[in-house]
Design an enzyme around this catalytic site. Structure first.
Site, PDB file in Angstrom:
ATOM      1  CE  LYS A 184      -2.044   2.497   3.181  1.00 28.10           C
ATOM      2  NZ  LYS A 184      -1.648   3.861   2.642  1.00 28.10           N
ATOM      3  CD  GLU A 226      13.209   0.212   8.568  1.00 29.60           C
ATOM      4  OE1 GLU A 226      13.552   1.267   9.051  1.00 29.60           O
ATOM      5  OE2 GLU A 226      13.662  -0.945   8.452  1.00 29.60           O
ATOM      6  CB  CYS A 237      13.337   8.543   8.150  1.00 27.83           C
ATOM      7  SG  CYS A 237      14.264   7.467   7.178  1.00 27.83           S
ATOM      8  CD  GLU A 285      10.430  12.324  11.649  1.00 27.50           C
ATOM      9  OE1 GLU A 285       9.582  11.810  11.789  1.00 27.50           O
ATOM     10  OE2 GLU A 285      11.445  11.694  10.877  1.00 27.50           O
TER      11      GLU A 285
HETATM   12  P1  NAD Z   1       2.331   8.482   8.134  1.00 33.21           P
HETATM   13  O1  NAD Z   1       2.626   7.573   9.413  1.00 33.21           O
HETATM   14  O2  NAD Z   1       1.277   9.443   8.112  1.00 33.21           O
HETATM   15  O3  NAD Z   1       1.760   7.374   7.021  1.00 33.21           O
HETATM   16  C1  NAD Z   1       2.604   6.331   6.391  1.00 33.21           C
HETATM   17  C2  NAD Z   1       1.816   5.296   6.079  1.00 33.21           C
HETATM   18  O4  NAD Z   1       0.716   4.788   6.968  1.00 33.21           O
HETATM   19  C3  NAD Z   1       0.662   5.837   4.824  1.00 33.21           C
HETATM   20  O5  NAD Z   1       0.614   4.899   3.739  1.00 33.21           O
HETATM   21  C4  NAD Z   1      -0.491   6.084   5.640  1.00 33.21           C
HETATM   22  O6  NAD Z   1      -1.611   5.744   4.609  1.00 33.21           O
HETATM   23  C5  NAD Z   1      -0.548   4.731   6.576  1.00 33.21           C
HETATM   24  N1  NAD Z   1      -1.347   5.012   7.735  1.00 33.21           N
HETATM   25  C6  NAD Z   1      -1.528   6.159   8.521  1.00 33.21           C
HETATM   26  N2  NAD Z   1      -2.279   5.839   9.414  1.00 33.21           N
HETATM   27  C7  NAD Z   1      -2.221   4.253   9.545  1.00 33.21           C
HETATM   28  C8  NAD Z   1      -3.005   3.465  10.481  1.00 33.21           C
HETATM   29  N3  NAD Z   1      -3.646   3.936  11.478  1.00 33.21           N
HETATM   30  N4  NAD Z   1      -3.134   2.010  10.144  1.00 33.21           N
HETATM   31  C9  NAD Z   1      -2.320   1.832   9.221  1.00 33.21           C
HETATM   32  N5  NAD Z   1      -1.472   2.734   8.269  1.00 33.21           N
HETATM   33  C10 NAD Z   1      -1.623   3.812   8.349  1.00 33.21           C
HETATM   34  O7  NAD Z   1       3.749   9.044   7.732  1.00 33.21           O
HETATM   35  P2  NAD Z   1       4.116   9.926   6.685  1.00 33.21           P
HETATM   36  O8  NAD Z   1       3.921  11.392   6.993  1.00 33.21           O
HETATM   37  O9  NAD Z   1       3.480   9.378   5.214  1.00 33.21           O
HETATM   38  O10 NAD Z   1       5.614   9.879   6.569  1.00 33.21           O
HETATM   39  C11 NAD Z   1       6.479  10.540   7.106  1.00 33.21           C
HETATM   40  C12 NAD Z   1       7.087   9.632   8.319  1.00 33.21           C
HETATM   41  O11 NAD Z   1       7.666   8.320   8.067  1.00 33.21           O
HETATM   42  C13 NAD Z   1       8.203  10.343   9.158  1.00 33.21           C
HETATM   43  O12 NAD Z   1       8.127  10.187  10.442  1.00 33.21           O
HETATM   44  C14 NAD Z   1       9.344   9.889   8.617  1.00 33.21           C
HETATM   45  O13 NAD Z   1      10.264   9.612   9.652  1.00 33.21           O
HETATM   46  C15 NAD Z   1       9.035   8.422   8.707  1.00 33.21           C
HETATM   47  N6  NAD Z   1       9.844   7.544   7.495  1.00 33.21           N
HETATM   48  C16 NAD Z   1      10.767   6.664   8.122  1.00 33.21           C
HETATM   49  C17 NAD Z   1      11.377   5.931   7.408  1.00 33.21           C
HETATM   50  C18 NAD Z   1      12.263   4.823   8.048  1.00 33.21           C
HETATM   51  O14 NAD Z   1      13.130   4.110   7.115  1.00 33.21           O
HETATM   52  N7  NAD Z   1      12.723   4.665   9.228  1.00 33.21           N
HETATM   53  C19 NAD Z   1      11.494   6.171   5.966  1.00 33.21           C
HETATM   54  C20 NAD Z   1      10.920   7.078   5.277  1.00 33.21           C
HETATM   55  C21 NAD Z   1       9.946   7.934   6.262  1.00 33.21           C
END
Ligand code: NAD
Length: 487
Positions: A181, A256, A290, A390
């Site tokens: 997804k 992650e 990240c 962050e």
């Molecule tokens: P987000 O958590 O808002 O969304 C990430 C994904 O989760 C999306 O596909 C979203 O639709 C889904 N999602 C949201 N709520 C959910 C739930 N309750 N259950 C299941 N899925 C759900 O994050 P974002 O704004 O898209 O991304 C930014 C964040 O991602 C930052 O915190 C960044 O550090 C982190 N990130 C981490 C890594 C890593 O490898 N550690 C890499 C890239 C980004």
């Protein structure tokens, strides 16, 4: 008003090697963050029924795929890697129009995905097992590793194609089938991959791509037929995924998550190298990264000259149309992110004792784009939001230190533990300090760069599990012990 998708933009779900509209009528609107134009208002938004369909397709394919010769799995993966690379311009353009990163970054996302597929194709026929033969006891014990069946991935928007490589490649090399997804903020590049999956020759159901939001993510995390889920995103959503996994079938869950990594620059560092890494390197993808080292710890004796050089480098960064080859930085992904980052900058600038070295609050550009000016804060309090949380935008917080112990203490004073960088010419110091950092990755004389051949992942609230390297594929396998009595 939403506009229909252009014929070149795929907006449907890819399930069982077929493109289909989501069952629910809700659509995702993709807005170009460079000028706020509507790219398409017609992207399918998967609901729980669509998740069921995708999982059923993956489930139907799972037995056959697990029995497919590893060399054949590898052949298909290598073919897909070639196709992704051949189509990298188109894939990059789709990503750029949705999330605003310059084309050179989104193209790197596509080629990086191809590299992960090539790397894990090599693992498909090299998966290890263990044997314990004991003639004295009259036993032979074996440990074998088997796929889970159906696995799933949920991804953030800042590197969608790359995350396909991180998750799908090791899972299918190990013999699992997959439902991926993508984020609702950057669905276009991932949905376009479906036609390449067909062209590569994968059987239906081995790789499925769905677009959708939290509802679809939750349906995946709580699905009873999924054996393992890998999540990349915020710590807040990651917690919910882990709870849903536990409350359903206790599926394995890797997370992650976010970070607040520190870079420590010692007096003996090669300063030009450290300056490059903390300016150009730091600002890649508008620091929507990240593992970005967003807390800079600089030795007090070199702080003044270093920060001054950093200021001029930040000010020379070219922000502009992400489609233009001259643009180093594009806008942030959307209004939500723009308002959030700007809010932190605005409040941070008002804090007592803080110096705004460059940047500060941004207004939208002439194009209407969500550009944030690269900003440096000097001496924020260690209790401030900008130091602790962050930001996921181009904001660097700088503090000085007197000695190694103080640097280590400041670096480790965080709920996160994703990465850290050490800049020094003294390798003993680098290794000594590196051993003290409570993070999943430590980089010496460079930024934190995930790579396919080494494990990447977080300590503390930055997550659990690893992607990349042998650990990355073992995470998609479960061990089985077989004991034999020698008769
Ligand atoms: P987000 O958590 O808002 O969304 C990430 C994904 O989760 C999306 O596909 C979203 O639709 C889904 N999602 C949201 N709520 C959910 C739930 N309750 N259950 C299941 N899925 C759900 O994050 P974002 O704004 O898209 O991304 C930014 C964040 O991602 C930052 O915190 C960044 O550090 C982190 N990130 C981490 C890594 C890593 O490898 N550690 C890499 C890239 C980004």
């Amino acid at each position: 008003m939403s506009k229909p998708a252009s014929p070149n933009i795929e907006t449907r779900l890819f399930i069982g090697n077929k493109y289909k509209e989501a069952k629910q009528s809700e659509k995702i609107t993709v807005i170009n963050p460079f000028d706020q134009s509507i790219v398409t208002g017609a992207v399918s938004c998967a609901g729980p029924d669509d998740v069921d369909d995708a999982v059923e397709a993956a489930f139907a394919a799972a037995k056959g795929w697990a029995k497919t010769r590893p060399s054949e799995r590898a052949r298909l993966m290598l073919r897909l890697a070639d196709l992704v690379e051949e189509n990298s311009e188109e894939l990059a353009a789709l990503e750029t129009m949705a999330m605003g990163a310059p084309l050179w970054i989104t193209k790197h996302g596509a080629t990086s995905m191809a590299e992960w597929f090539r790397y894990y194709a090599g693992w498909a026929n090299k998966l290890p097992g263990e044997t314990f033969l004991d003639p004295a006891e009259g036993t032979c014990k074996l440990s074998t590793y088997e796929p889970f069946g159906v696995c799933a991935g949920i991804a953030a928007w800042n590197g969608s194609l790359m995350f396909v490589g991180w998750k799908v490649a090791p899972a299918i090399a190990a013999g699992n089938t997959f439902v991926f997804k993508c984020s609702e903020k950057s669905p276009l590049g991932v949905l376009a991959l479906g036609k390449l999956v067909i062209e590569a020759g994968f059987p239906p159901g081995v790789i499925n791509f769905i677009s959708g939001g939290a509802e679809a993510g939750h349906a995946l995390a709580s699905h009873m037929k999924i054996g393992k889920i890998s999540f990349t995103g915020s710590s807040a959503a990651g917690r919910k995924v882990q709870v849903a996994a536990a409350n359903s079938n206790l599926k394995q869950c890797s997370l992650e998550l976010g970070g607040k990594s520190a870079a420590i620059v010692f007096e003996d560092a090669q300063l030009d190298n450290a300056l490059d890494a903390m300016s150009m390197g730091f600002l890649v993808n508008s620091t929507q990264v990240c593992a970005a080292t967003t807390r800079l710890l600089i030795h007090e004796n070199i702080a003044e000259t270093f920060v001054e050089s950093l200021r001029s480098r930040f000010e020379s960064i070219v922000l502009g149309d992400p489609k233009a080859p001259t643009s180093f930085m594009g806008p942030l992904v959307d209004k939500i992110q723009f308002d959030r980052v700007n809010g932190i900058i605005e409040n941070g600038a008002k804090e007592p004792g803080v110096q705004v070295v460059t940047g500060g609050p941004s207004s939208k550009t002439k194009s209407g784009g969500f550009f944030v000016t690269p900003t440096i804060f000097l001496n924020p309090s260690t209790e401030s939001t900008m130091w602790r949380d962050e930001i996921f935008g181009p904001v660097l917080c700088v503090r000085t230190f007197k000695d190694e112990d103080e640097a280590i203490e400041l670096a480790n004073d965080s709920k996160y533990g994703l990465g850290g960088s050490i800049y020094t010419s003294d390798i003993s110091r680098a290794l000594r300090v590196g051993a003290e950092l409570k993070t999943g990755t430590v980089s010496i004389n460079q930024g934190v760069i995930p790579d396919y051949c080494i494990p990447f992942g977080g300590w503390k609230e930055s997550g659990t599990g690893r992607e990349g390297g042998k650990a990355g594929i073992m995470a998609y396998l479960q061990s089985k012990t077989i004991s034999v009595k020698l008769l």
